[in-house]
Motif scaffolding. Structure first.
Motif, mmCIF file in Angstrom:
data_model
loop_
_atom_site.group_PDB
_atom_site.id
_atom_site.type_symbol
_atom_site.label_atom_id
_atom_site.label_comp_id
_atom_site.label_asym_id
_atom_site.label_seq_id
_atom_site.Cartn_x
_atom_site.Cartn_y
_atom_site.Cartn_z
ATOM 1 N N UNK A 85 0.835 -1.206 0.000
ATOM 2 C CA UNK A 85 0.000 0.000 0.000
ATOM 3 C C UNK A 85 0.869 1.256 0.000
ATOM 4 N N UNK A 86 1.909 1.238 0.813
ATOM 5 C CA UNK A 86 2.811 2.379 0.897
ATOM 6 C C UNK A 86 3.491 2.657 -0.448
ATOM 7 N N UNK A 87 3.899 1.598 -1.147
ATOM 8 C CA UNK A 87 4.556 1.763 -2.442
ATOM 9 C C UNK A 87 3.584 2.324 -3.483
ATOM 10 N N UNK A 88 2.367 1.788 -3.511
ATOM 11 C CA UNK A 88 1.370 2.291 -4.457
ATOM 12 C C UNK A 88 1.023 3.745 -4.121
ATOM 13 N N UNK A 89 0.880 4.022 -2.840
ATOM 14 C CA UNK A 89 0.556 5.385 -2.393
ATOM 15 C C UNK A 89 1.658 6.369 -2.772
ATOM 16 N N UNK A 94 3.377 10.888 -6.246
ATOM 17 C CA UNK A 94 4.216 11.428 -7.313
ATOM 18 C C UNK A 94 3.383 11.836 -8.525
ATOM 19 N N UNK A 95 2.356 11.055 -8.823
ATOM 20 C CA UNK A 95 1.454 11.384 -9.924
ATOM 21 C C UNK A 95 0.768 12.717 -9.663
ATOM 22 N N UNK A 181 -8.158 -1.944 -0.984
ATOM 23 C CA UNK A 181 -8.604 -3.138 -1.709
ATOM 24 C C UNK A 181 -7.547 -3.614 -2.703
ATOM 25 N N UNK A 182 -6.899 -2.692 -3.395
ATOM 26 C CA UNK A 182 -5.862 -3.056 -4.372
ATOM 27 C C UNK A 182 -4.680 -3.707 -3.654
ATOM 28 N N UNK A 183 -4.293 -3.140 -2.513
ATOM 29 C CA UNK A 183 -3.175 -3.703 -1.736
ATOM 30 C C UNK A 183 -3.507 -5.112 -1.248
ATOM 31 N N UNK A 184 -4.732 -5.286 -0.744
ATOM 32 C CA UNK A 184 -5.171 -6.623 -0.320
ATOM 33 C C UNK A 184 -5.138 -7.596 -1.495
#
Length: 197
Positions: A85-89, A94-95, A181-184
């Protein structure tokens, strides 16, 4: 401009090239425009780089290093799911912070894939992200026998999908519940493919 060491000139040219690519696009990133942006003459640019291809490679390296090194996970992040989750966040942040830089990264990727002698650059770039993410995931308290390389690869895939979708749609990311949900889901996919003992 005063005297610059070779390292300072190199750094200045890479930073200038990054700005030009992000602002104007890869096609507009000529050596003359990059030299002007950097405040150096063409001879100095060509002394440090054999051409714009070499500059593009240096920009790709710099962007990847920046992204991997930015915003380390908070100390309380311990589980695989929390790290994913932290990596996606981080990428979502950055986006939101610089869409043009995100577009520049993809332009460089497409350039590498379309250049026969640079095709391995795209693979190396992705592998660097996967390796960096796997190294973080290895520290998870619940890593157990999970395949961290696979988990890192799926995390990169989720980030890519979200990045491209949001760039194309002009949006700036997903909601907190979607992020959860994506992280899970990323962790669940890896667990389903390689069941833990």
């Amino acid at each position: 401009m005063g005297y610059l060491t070779a390292a300072e000139r190199h750094s200045r040219i890479v930073e200038a090239a990054t700005r030009v690519i992000a602002r104007d696009g890869l096609a507009a990133a000529t050596t003359r425009r990059i030299a002007d942006e950097a405040g150096v003459n063409l001879a100095s640019l060509h002394y440090g780089f054999r051409g714009k291809d070499e500059i593009y490679v240096a920009v790709d390296d710099a962007l990847r290093t920046f992204v991997i090194g930015s915003s380390p996970e908070p100390a309380q992040t311990h589980t695989c799911r929390e790290i994913v989750r932290s990596l996606i966040e981080r990428f979502q942040h950055l986006l939101r912070a610089d869409r043009q830089l995100a577009i520049a990264q993809y332009e460089l990727l497409m350039w590498a894939l379309r250049s026969a002698d640079k095709a391995d650059l795209a693979a190396k770039s992705y592998q660097a992200f996967i390796d960096a993410f796997a190294e973080r995931l290895e520290r998870a308290v619940d890593v157990g026998e999970r395949d961290v390389a696979m988990l890192a690869r799926y995390t990169v895939g989720a980030i890519d999908g979200l990045y491209m979708q949001n760039l194309a749609a002009g949006t700036d990311g997903v909601s907190e519940p979607e992020l959860d949900a994506i992280s899970d889901a990323v962790v669940a996919i890896v667990d389903a493919v390689t069941p833990r003992r």
